[in-house]
Design an enzyme around this catalytic site. Structure first.
Site, PDB file in Angstrom:
ATOM      1  N   ARG A 168     -13.743  -3.952  13.882  1.00 23.84           N
ATOM      2  CA  ARG A 168     -14.058  -5.702  13.822  1.00 23.84           C
ATOM      3  C   ARG A 168     -14.753  -6.169  14.988  1.00 23.84           C
ATOM      4  O   ARG A 168     -14.124  -6.048  16.125  1.00 23.84           O
ATOM      5  CB  ARG A 168     -13.039  -6.519  13.387  1.00 23.84           C
ATOM      6  N   HIS A 186     -19.630  -8.286   5.972  1.00 24.13           N
ATOM      7  CA  HIS A 186     -18.258  -8.277   5.803  1.00 24.13           C
ATOM      8  C   HIS A 186     -18.002  -7.518   4.497  1.00 24.13           C
ATOM      9  O   HIS A 186     -17.459  -7.888   3.412  1.00 24.13           O
ATOM     10  CB  HIS A 186     -17.487  -9.431   5.817  1.00 24.13           C
ATOM     11  N   GLN A 234     -14.640  -7.038   2.532  1.00 25.43           N
ATOM     12  CA  GLN A 234     -14.241  -8.298   1.575  1.00 25.43           C
ATOM     13  C   GLN A 234     -14.799  -8.406   0.429  1.00 25.43           C
ATOM     14  O   GLN A 234     -14.020  -8.516  -0.544  1.00 25.43           O
ATOM     15  CB  GLN A 234     -14.702  -9.490   2.515  1.00 25.43           C
ATOM     16  N   ASP A 253     -16.983 -20.202   2.246  1.00 22.59           N
ATOM     17  CA  ASP A 253     -16.597 -19.540   3.563  1.00 22.59           C
ATOM     18  C   ASP A 253     -16.420 -20.914   4.409  1.00 22.59           C
ATOM     19  O   ASP A 253     -16.996 -21.955   4.382  1.00 22.59           O
ATOM     20  CB  ASP A 253     -17.373 -18.566   3.820  1.00 22.59           C
ATOM     21  N   CYS A 267     -12.811 -16.010   1.022  1.00 22.36           N
ATOM     22  CA  CYS A 267     -12.262 -14.921   1.510  1.00 22.36           C
ATOM     23  C   CYS A 267     -11.028 -15.122   2.478  1.00 22.36           C
ATOM     24  O   CYS A 267     -10.316 -14.216   2.580  1.00 22.36           O
ATOM     25  CB  CYS A 267     -13.434 -13.982   2.463  1.00 22.36           C
ATOM     26  N   ARG A 327      -7.430  -6.857  -0.955  1.00 18.48           N
ATOM     27  CA  ARG A 327      -8.080  -6.122   0.171  1.00 18.48           C
ATOM     28  C   ARG A 327      -7.380  -4.856   0.311  1.00 18.48           C
ATOM     29  O   ARG A 327      -7.864  -3.670   0.616  1.00 18.48           O
ATOM     30  CB  ARG A 327      -7.743  -6.899   1.337  1.00 18.48           C
TER      31      ARG A 327
HETATM   32  N1  NVA Z   1     -17.388 -15.854   8.371  1.00 25.86           N
HETATM   33  C1  NVA Z   1     -16.040 -15.844   8.614  1.00 25.86           C
HETATM   34  C2  NVA Z   1     -15.384 -14.794   7.893  1.00 25.86           C
HETATM   35  C3  NVA Z   1     -13.697 -14.439   8.083  1.00 25.86           C
HETATM   36  C4  NVA Z   1     -13.175 -13.437   7.202  1.00 25.86           C
HETATM   37  C5  NVA Z   1     -16.087 -15.357  10.044  1.00 25.86           C
HETATM   38  O1  NVA Z   1     -16.919 -14.464  10.259  1.00 25.86           O
HETATM   39  O2  NVA Z   1     -15.455 -16.038  10.802  1.00 25.86           O
HETATM   40  N1   CP Z   2     -10.725 -12.447   4.779  1.00 28.36           N
HETATM   41  C1   CP Z   2     -10.615 -11.772   5.997  1.00 28.36           C
HETATM   42  O1   CP Z   2     -11.118 -10.768   6.399  1.00 28.36           O
HETATM   43  O2   CP Z   2      -9.443 -12.272   6.645  1.00 28.36           O
HETATM   44  P1   CP Z   2      -8.946 -11.888   8.119  1.00 28.36           P
HETATM   45  O3   CP Z   2      -9.910 -12.518   9.250  1.00 28.36           O
HETATM   46  O4   CP Z   2      -7.551 -12.648   8.170  1.00 28.36           O
HETATM   47  O5   CP Z   2      -8.770 -10.363   8.495  1.00 28.36           O
END
Ligand code: NVA
Ligand code: CP
Length: 305
Positions: free
Chosen positions: A105, A132, A135, A220, A260, A288
């Site tokens: 990540r 992502h 997800q 989101d 998500c 997930r």
């Molecule tokens: N768009 C959000 C998704 C989190 C799972 C981010 O990147 O923070």
């Molecule tokens: N939806 C998601 O990826 O959640 P986290 O940021 O908690 O991993």
């Protein structure tokens, strides 16, 4: 030895392979609920590299790897040489020489691409600024569980043209549904991706036009990780893009609501919607685990025969 497969976006798998993954995830979920033990990854290690925060992704990958008989190793950029500037290429060569699969990540999508290029083992994108895909595996599985095949349906993504939006766009192509996107001007998804997927998506700037009679609504956060400084500006830009009861009322009466998570109640979604009857967000979060177990199994040992 067969060629290494990576999972950096939904486009790395064929439509058939994605369908197979979802079916396998549903099987693994049922098997776990029966208390069956299934350990195809015994003695194997998943390196879990996090340069951004996470709850769901960390817990689901670590628990999933344990359930498959292996172990997850949490590596934060704060405590590894990654955070002190060791090149990605060098880190990829070293880490992948000791583990069986890697998940990352991070910020730039080029970082996971570069890591994968130098990795000796499969690499999974666990969220970048652009995509992502993990997800969406859980999201597609959740739709199937609640409503059956999503092929031929219409979904609406409300909000920022961000990593989630881009992965929903890829999903529209790969799973054969149409995606409406409702976003403020200047917050549209990536132009190149939009052009390449133009048959599968329609962009709207008025939320009401985007949700009429649709089968699913998803949203989101307005400010993603790394955009915390823009929170206030974004609150203004997105203020008419909250998914609330009035918005849900325009969709099909059997429409479901997805997010998500993490969610900000009374920003991108009202409490009444996320905590209401049409919301499937808790199944979506749990899935997930099951979807990524199917993904890990497939990348490491191949698709079940
Ligand atoms: N768009 C959000 C998704 C989190 C799972 C981010 O990147 O923070
Ligand atoms: N939806 C998601 O990826 O959640 P986290 O940021 O908690 O991993």
């Amino acid at each position: 030895m067969s060629e290494i497969r990576h999972f950096l976006t939904l486009m790395d798998f064929s439509r058939d392979e994605l369908q197979q993954l979802i079916s396998r995830a549903i099987e693994l979920k049922a098997s776990r609920k029966k208390g069956e033990i299934h350990e195809p990854l015994k003695n194997m290690t998943l390196a879990m590299i996090f340069e951004k925060s996470s709850t769901r992704t960390r817990v689901s990958f670590e628990a999933g790897m344990n359930q498959l008989g292996g172990q997850g190793m949490f590596l934060s950029s704060r405590d590894t040489q990654l955070g002190r500037g060791e090149p990605i290429e060098d880190s990829a060569r070293v880490i992948s020489s000791m583990v069986d699969v890697v998940m990352i990540r991070t910020f730039g999508h080029d970082i996971v691409e570069n890591f994968a290029k130098y990795s000796k083992v499969p690499v999974i994108n666990a969220l970048t600024d652009d995509f992502h895909p993990c997800q969406l595996l859980a999201d597609m599985m959740t739709y199937v569980e609640h409503r059956g095949s999503i092929a031929g349906k219409t979904a609406t993504y409300v909000g920022d043209g961000n990593n989630m939006c881009h992965s929903w766009m890829n999903a529209a192509k790969q799973f054969g549904f149409h995606l409406n996107i409702a976003c403020p001007k200047n917050y549209e998804p990536d132009e190149k991706l939009t052009k390449s997927l133009s048959d599968h998506i329609t962009i709207f700037h008025d939320i009401k036009d985007a949700v009429k009679n649709v089968d699913l609504i998803t949203t989101d956060v307005w400010a993603s990780m790394g955009q915390e400084d823009e929170q206030k500006i974004r609150e203004k830009a997105f203020k008419s893009f909250m998914v609330n009861d009035a918005v849900m009322a325009l969709a099909d009466k059997d429409a479901i609501f997805m997010h998500c998570l993490p969610a900000h109640r009374e920003e991108e979604v009202s409490a009444s919607v996320i905590d209401g009857k049409q919301s499937v967000v808790w199944d979506e979060a749990e899935n997930r685990l099951h979807a990524q177990k199917a993904l890990l199994e497939t990348l490491v040992v191949g698709f079940p025969k």
